[in-house]
Structures are given as C-alpha cells and as structure tokens.
Design a protein around this motif. Structure first.
Motif, PDB file in Angstrom:
ATOM      1  N   LEU A 267       0.832  -1.197   0.000  1.00 19.52           N
ATOM      2  CA  LEU A 267       0.000   0.000   0.000  1.00 19.52           C
ATOM      3  C   LEU A 267       0.872   1.255   0.000  1.00 19.52           C
ATOM      4  N   LEU A 268       1.935   1.235   0.806  1.00 17.41           N
ATOM      5  CA  LEU A 268       2.839   2.386   0.871  1.00 17.41           C
ATOM      6  C   LEU A 268       3.623   2.549  -0.425  1.00 17.41           C
ATOM      7  N   MET A 269       4.064   1.434  -1.009  1.00 13.93           N
ATOM      8  CA  MET A 269       4.781   1.518  -2.275  1.00 13.93           C
ATOM      9  C   MET A 269       3.868   2.077  -3.370  1.00 13.93           C
ATOM     10  N   CYS A 270       2.589   1.643  -3.336  1.00 12.97           N
ATOM     11  CA  CYS A 270       1.603   2.154  -4.291  1.00 12.97           C
ATOM     12  C   CYS A 270       1.453   3.659  -4.149  1.00 12.97           C
ATOM     13  N   LEU A 271       1.279   4.090  -2.922  1.00  9.62           N
ATOM     14  CA  LEU A 271       1.053   5.507  -2.658  1.00  9.62           C
ATOM     15  C   LEU A 271       2.273   6.333  -3.039  1.00  9.62           C
ATOM     16  N   SER A 272       3.461   5.816  -2.735  1.00  8.69           N
ATOM     17  CA  SER A 272       4.689   6.529  -3.075  1.00  8.69           C
ATOM     18  C   SER A 272       4.828   6.688  -4.585  1.00  8.69           C
ATOM     19  N   GLU A 273       4.598   5.593  -5.328  1.00  9.56           N
ATOM     20  CA  GLU A 273       4.697   5.665  -6.784  1.00  9.56           C
ATOM     21  C   GLU A 273       3.615   6.568  -7.370  1.00  9.56           C
ATOM     22  N   PHE A 274       2.419   6.528  -6.745  1.00 11.40           N
ATOM     23  CA  PHE A 274       1.329   7.371  -7.217  1.00 11.40           C
ATOM     24  C   PHE A 274       1.692   8.846  -7.103  1.00 11.40           C
ATOM     25  N   LEU A 275       2.231   9.239  -5.951  1.00 13.84           N
ATOM     26  CA  LEU A 275       2.591  10.638  -5.734  1.00 13.84           C
ATOM     27  C   LEU A 275       3.776  11.047  -6.610  1.00 13.84           C
ATOM     28  N   GLN A 276       4.731  10.124  -6.774  1.00 15.38           N
ATOM     29  CA  GLN A 276       5.861  10.417  -7.658  1.00 15.38           C
ATOM     30  C   GLN A 276       5.413  10.501  -9.113  1.00 15.38           C
ATOM     31  N   GLY A 277       4.320   9.780  -9.436  1.00 12.60           N
ATOM     32  CA  GLY A 277       3.842   9.727 -10.807  1.00 12.60           C
ATOM     33  C   GLY A 277       3.309  11.040 -11.339  1.00 12.60           C
ATOM     34  N   PHE A 278       3.098  12.023 -10.456  1.00 11.37           N
ATOM     35  CA  PHE A 278       2.642  13.333 -10.916  1.00 11.37           C
ATOM     36  C   PHE A 278       3.798  14.185 -11.444  1.00 11.37           C
ATOM     37  N   GLY A 279       4.976  13.585 -11.488  1.00 12.26           N
ATOM     38  CA  GLY A 279       6.118  14.301 -12.038  1.00 12.26           C
ATOM     39  C   GLY A 279       5.939  14.591 -13.510  1.00 12.26           C
ATOM     40  N   VAL A 280       6.038  15.838 -13.871  1.00 10.81           N
ATOM     41  CA  VAL A 280       5.933  16.273 -15.267  1.00 10.81           C
ATOM     42  C   VAL A 280       7.344  16.480 -15.800  1.00 10.81           C
ATOM     43  N   GLY A 281       7.637  15.974 -16.980  1.00  8.02           N
ATOM     44  CA  GLY A 281       8.984  16.186 -17.501  1.00  8.02           C
ATOM     45  C   GLY A 281       9.263  15.397 -18.749  1.00  8.02           C
ATOM     46  N   THR A 282      10.539  15.392 -19.129  1.00  9.54           N
ATOM     47  CA  THR A 282      10.997  14.652 -20.292  1.00  9.54           C
ATOM     48  C   THR A 282      12.372  14.080 -19.993  1.00  9.54           C
ATOM     49  N   SER A 283      12.825  13.180 -20.841  1.00 12.72           N
ATOM     50  CA  SER A 283      14.130  12.553 -20.647  1.00 12.72           C
ATOM     51  C   SER A 283      15.254  13.581 -20.767  1.00 12.72           C
ATOM     52  N   GLN A 284      16.288  13.427 -19.931  1.00 15.13           N
ATOM     53  CA  GLN A 284      17.430  14.341 -20.023  1.00 15.13           C
ATOM     54  C   GLN A 284      18.177  14.164 -21.337  1.00 15.13           C
ATOM     55  N   ASP A 285      18.038  12.979 -21.953  1.00 13.20           N
ATOM     56  CA  ASP A 285      18.650  12.769 -23.275  1.00 13.20           C
ATOM     57  C   ASP A 285      18.112  13.773 -24.285  1.00 13.20           C
ATOM     58  N   ASN A 286      16.818  14.107 -24.161  1.00  9.51           N
ATOM     59  CA  ASN A 286      16.229  15.076 -25.088  1.00  9.51           C
ATOM     60  C   ASN A 286      16.855  16.461 -24.907  1.00  9.51           C
ATOM     61  N   TYR A 287      17.197  16.807 -23.673  1.00  9.29           N
ATOM     62  CA  TYR A 287      17.889  18.081 -23.423  1.00  9.29           C
ATOM     63  C   TYR A 287      19.246  18.100 -24.115  1.00  9.29           C
ATOM     64  N   TRP A 288      20.038  17.046 -23.932  1.00  7.86           N
ATOM     65  CA  TRP A 288      21.377  17.017 -24.535  1.00  7.86           C
ATOM     66  C   TRP A 288      21.298  17.033 -26.057  1.00  7.86           C
ATOM     67  N   ILE A 289      20.366  16.283 -26.620  1.00 10.98           N
ATOM     68  CA  ILE A 289      20.254  16.196 -28.079  1.00 10.98           C
ATOM     69  C   ILE A 289      19.778  17.515 -28.680  1.00 10.98           C
ATOM     70  N   ASP A 290      18.703  18.069 -28.120  1.00  9.94           N
ATOM     71  CA  ASP A 290      18.070  19.236 -28.747  1.00  9.94           C
ATOM     72  C   ASP A 290      18.753  20.561 -28.411  1.00  9.94           C
ATOM     73  N   VAL A 291      19.593  20.567 -27.382  1.00 12.77           N
ATOM     74  CA  VAL A 291      20.306  21.807 -27.049  1.00 12.77           C
ATOM     75  C   VAL A 291      21.697  21.819 -27.676  1.00 12.77           C
ATOM     76  N   PHE A 292      22.406  20.691 -27.586  1.00 14.13           N
ATOM     77  CA  PHE A 292      23.793  20.680 -28.059  1.00 14.13           C
ATOM     78  C   PHE A 292      23.967  19.986 -29.409  1.00 14.13           C
ATOM     79  N   GLY A 293      22.956  19.266 -29.857  1.00 12.61           N
ATOM     80  CA  GLY A 293      22.963  18.764 -31.219  1.00 12.61           C
ATOM     81  C   GLY A 293      23.779  17.523 -31.478  1.00 12.61           C
ATOM     82  N   ALA A 294      25.112  17.607 -31.391  1.00 14.63           N
ATOM     83  CA  ALA A 294      25.989  16.501 -31.796  1.00 14.63           C
ATOM     84  C   ALA A 294      25.891  15.366 -30.779  1.00 14.63           C
TER      85      ALA A 294
END
Length: 508
Positions: A267-294
C-alpha cells in the motif's frame, strides 16, 4: 562441562524472542538454493533487461514513425482503459495457475519467443507507412491496434516475471546477494553499449555524414538488440526454478485485492509511486540532443566523464551489507531518495546560473560531479529498491498465508497505469505548449523550447514528484519485525512441505 543456565519464568518470553532473532538472522545463511549455472543465467537476464535502445524510443515515435502529440494524448486515454481491464483478468489467471513448471514459468516460456517475433514489427512501422504525416489515419490505427495487442500479451509475461523474481529463492540473504551481484557485474558486461553505439549512428545520420535513412538504423539496431536480449532472457527462464511454495488452495480475486489493503508495505509503495507519478517532464537525453545537437560527441564526452566516477559506483556495492546491518530498509529507502534529489538539484542550479544550460563545458563538468555523487549510493539504491518489493511479497505470505504476486502487482500498478495514461497525455500537451516541433534537425529548436527542455528534464519533475517521499517514511518493517517475519515464514514453509509429503505418502 558448562553449567546449566537458570532462566526465571519472567525471563522466558525475552529469551524466546532473542532466540527467534538469532535464528531468523542465521536461518538461511548456511544454505543457498541457486547454483552456478542459474546464477550466470540470472546475471545475463539482468544484463539483457538493459540491452536495448529504449532510451531513443521517444525520438523514434516523434521523428521517424511520427505520431502527432495531440492525437497521441487523446488516444492514450482509450488504450489505457483497456490496459487496466485486461490487467485485472490476466493477474487472476496467473495467480490461480498451478502446474509442474510452477505458477509463473509456463507464461514466461510460452510467450517469450512469439512475443519477441511480433514485437519486432514495431521497428518496421516506418517501412509500412513511408513518408506519411503525423496525422495519417491508417498509420495511427495500425500503431494503436498493434500497441493494444502487444500490451495485452506482454501483460502475461510482465506480471509473471515480476512475481517470478520473488520466488526463485526463499533465502532473503541469497536474494540480496543475487541482486547485488547482478547490479555490480552487468555494468561491466556492456549493457550500455547499444545506447552509445546507437548514439554515434544517430549523429552520423542526422548530420548527413551517413547517407542512409533514420528508419534503417532504428530498425537494424532495434531488431538486433531485441533478438539478443530475448535469447538470454529465455535461457534464464529455462534453467531457473520457482522455489517458494505456493498455497495448494487457490486464492480468489477478492483475496488478491483485499491483500493490497492488508499488505501495508505494498500500500505504501503504491502511494509513493502514485505521488511520484505526478512528475511532469521529459528525458534528459532530449535536453542534450536538442540543445547541443551533436549526439555522438556528447555521448562520448559523457561516457568519459562517467568513466571517472564508474569505480565509485562499483565500490558502493560494498556498502550494501554493512548499511543493511546498521540501518532499516526505511532509513535507506528514504535517505537514498533525498540524497538523489539533492544531487539533481545541484545539477539544475549550475545550469540556471549565467545560462550555463546552453554551454557545453560547464554542463559536462556539472554532469561529472552529479555522476560522482550519485555513484556514492548507487549500489545501495539499486539493491534496496529491487528487494523491497520481494520483501513486501513475503509480508503478504506472512500476514495472509498465501502469496498473490500477480494480482498484488497488478493492483499496485493499476492506479499507477491510470495515472500514467493521464500524465502521458499531460506530458504530450506540455511538449506542444513549450513549442517543440517534431522532425526538426537536432539542435535547431527555438531558444525558449531549449530552456524548457532543460527545466523539464531537471527541476520540474523533481518538484512535481516530491510528495512521493512521504509514504516511504511510514515503512512498517523495522529490523526486529523483519527478523520475526522471516523466522515464522521459514517455520511455516517447512511445515507446508512436510504436510504435503506426508499426504502424498498416505495416498501412495
């Protein structure tokens, strides 16, 4: 000859409790169930789980298959509903399975090969619909029908595999040792090689140095990795066994969902993942690719930077055993979470200072320091997070007298999946709102979009998922209670096997 020890009646309960503690600590120490061949297969199975190019799957769907963000957000809501419905039925089927192969192995062995073959079609979608737009209806229909079909079949293997890993040994010490060994060794077996190799290939094609299509490198690398990883996974299922006995009487679906509420750790693991699941974002790989290109250059530099801190990650596994003896699972779970957040926050602060997020040198330096500090608790974090679920399954058996790995796992994932569908739509809309344009040459997104990509890969998910730490602080298994649980489980399992053998003998 030593003198007998006199124990008063008042001391008897304390002496019995101490004896339980001592036995529970050592009850499994002298006996291991898993031999050398199965251990090697376990290591290769763990290695195969990371031998893929899944980190580029978003780029593949965005820029090669081309599925419109807005349509994806809406359709995900409908496909997610089916995902929830079939999970409940499939978990009940798996939990009520009793065969000579075991409870989980029939599904793992039966589905592995056909699902691998069908799954390969994913990498051929651009060949089926070449040059089509992101809103081309036949392509969208194929993509989502294919996704629903493969998801349904993969649910069998996913549910079975999550439960299977908690039953290959009843020895909690051996289980932790396997997890530690796998996490430590597989990093040196080239599990990250596809990511680096494909990063180089992606860069060569996107910059025009290689005159081949993007769909060709995705198809070639995706198919190769899928076949190799599936082969090793299938080998593990063949040579391994289930060793934790299941109750002969099959539990019903109601018992499974009831176990969610009586199994406080889940139950606690469920609740923890549920609350963490509201994280909005994208992969950091997308930052490196789309900002620095190469991409290949960035991956090479990141690999060199990470290589410096690599030995620290290996050494960190030596901390697992002494820290587990000294601290409770709760302390380590909460502590590693807070520590990781502080490291991520440091990386973000470097980036926003003087617009460093647009400068390669300071960001690579910050990346190197964040990698070093993350690796200090890398081993502890890996092992603790992997073993807590197994500990929660043992808790279910201890409290209820039966194991409901499949139904419990699905119920745990039920709310998370519903939330994931919702948050997946939110993330797609967010990408559209920050001005991300699908199909652009890497490194050419708008400056405002680049800034938001940095925020969305660092501080935004950190803040929006922060409440997930609260349930972790309520974990109920103290060191003493955990010791009592494993003592009583060992007694109960021995009696179950003894009673079964006795009944078989009487029938004969």
């Amino acid at each position: 000859m030593s003198e007998p020890v006199n124990v008063s009646e008042q001391q008897v309960p304390a002496v019995e409790e101490q004896a339980k503690d001592n036995v529970s600590v050592n009850i499994y120490r002298s006996f291991n169930y898993i031999g050398t061949k199965e251990t090697i297969a376990y290591l290769f199975n763990d290695w195969s789980n990371s031998f893929n190019i899944n980190g580029y799957s978003q780029r593949y769907v965005w820029d090669v298959v081309k599925i419109d963000f807005g349509i994806a957000a809406i359709v995900n809501l409908f496909t997610g509903a089916w995902d929830v419905i079939n999970d409940m039925f499939i978990s009940a089927i798996v939990d009520n399975t009793r065969t000579r192969l075991g409870k989980f192995r029939p599904y793992l062995i039966m589905f592995q090969i056909p699902m691998t073959i069908i799954g390969l079609l994913f990498w051929f979608i651009p060949y089926f619909f070449p040059g089509t737009s992101a809103t081309y209806i036949p392509k969208l229909i194929f993509y989502y029908v294919f996704s629903v079909f493969t998801e349904t079949a993969n649910t069998f293997t996913g549910v079975a595999k999550s439960g299977y890993m908690s039953t290959i040994t009843p020895n909690p010490n051996e289980r932790v040792r396997l997890i530690t060994l796998a996490e430590l060794i597989t990093g040196y077996m080239g599990e990250d090689m596809p990511r680096y190799v494909f990063g180089f290939m992606y860069d060569m094609v996107s910059t025009g140095r290689w005159k081949i299509s993007m769909r060709s490198i995705f198809m070639g690398m995706g198919v190769t990795c899928a076949l190799i990883s599936s082969a090793f996974t299938f080998w593990f299922f063949i040579v391994s066994k289930e060793r934790v006995p299941q109750s002969i009487e099959k539990p019903n679906i109601r018992d499974g969902f009831k176990a969610i509420f009586t199994n406080y750790p889940v139950l606690l693991m469920c609740l923890s993942e549920f609350l963490q699941g509201f994280g909005v974002g994208t992969s950091q790989d997308n930052y490196w690719i789309d900002v620095f290109g190469a991409n290949s250059m960035i991956n090479t530099l990141k690999a060199l930077v990470s290589g410096i801190s690599g030995p620290v990650g290996s050494i960190s596994y030596a901390f697992v055993s002494p820290l587990r003896k000294r601290f409770s699972s709760k302390f380590l779970w909460v502590g590693s979470d807070m520590y990781g957040d502080m490291v991520s926050l440091g990386f973000f602060l470097v980036g926003i200072t003087n617009n460093n997020y647009l400068k390669l040198k300071p960001m690579l330096t910050a990346y190197g320091f964040s990698e070093f500090f993350s690796k200090l608790l890398f081993g502890v974090n890996k092992v603790i997070n992997a073993d807590l679920w197994n500990e929660a399954m043992d808790y279910c058996e201890w409290k209820n007298g039966y194991r409901m790995e499949a139904t419990t796992g699905v119920a745990k994932g039920l709310v998370i999946k519903l939330q994931g569908v919702f948050m997946g739509s939110i993330n797609n809309f967010v990408m559209k709102q920050v001005g991300y344009v699908q199909g652009l040459t890497i490194g050419t997104q708008d400056p405002r979009t680049k800034k938001w990509l940095f925020y969305l890969s660092t501080v935004v998910p950190l803040v929006t998922s922060a409440l997930g730490i609260v349930p972790k602080m309520l974990w109920p298994l103290t060191k003493k209670k955990r010791a009592q649980m494993y003592y009583e489980l060992s007694e109960r399992r021995s009696k179950m096997v003894s009673d079964y053998l006795e009944s078989v003998s009487e029938e004969a």
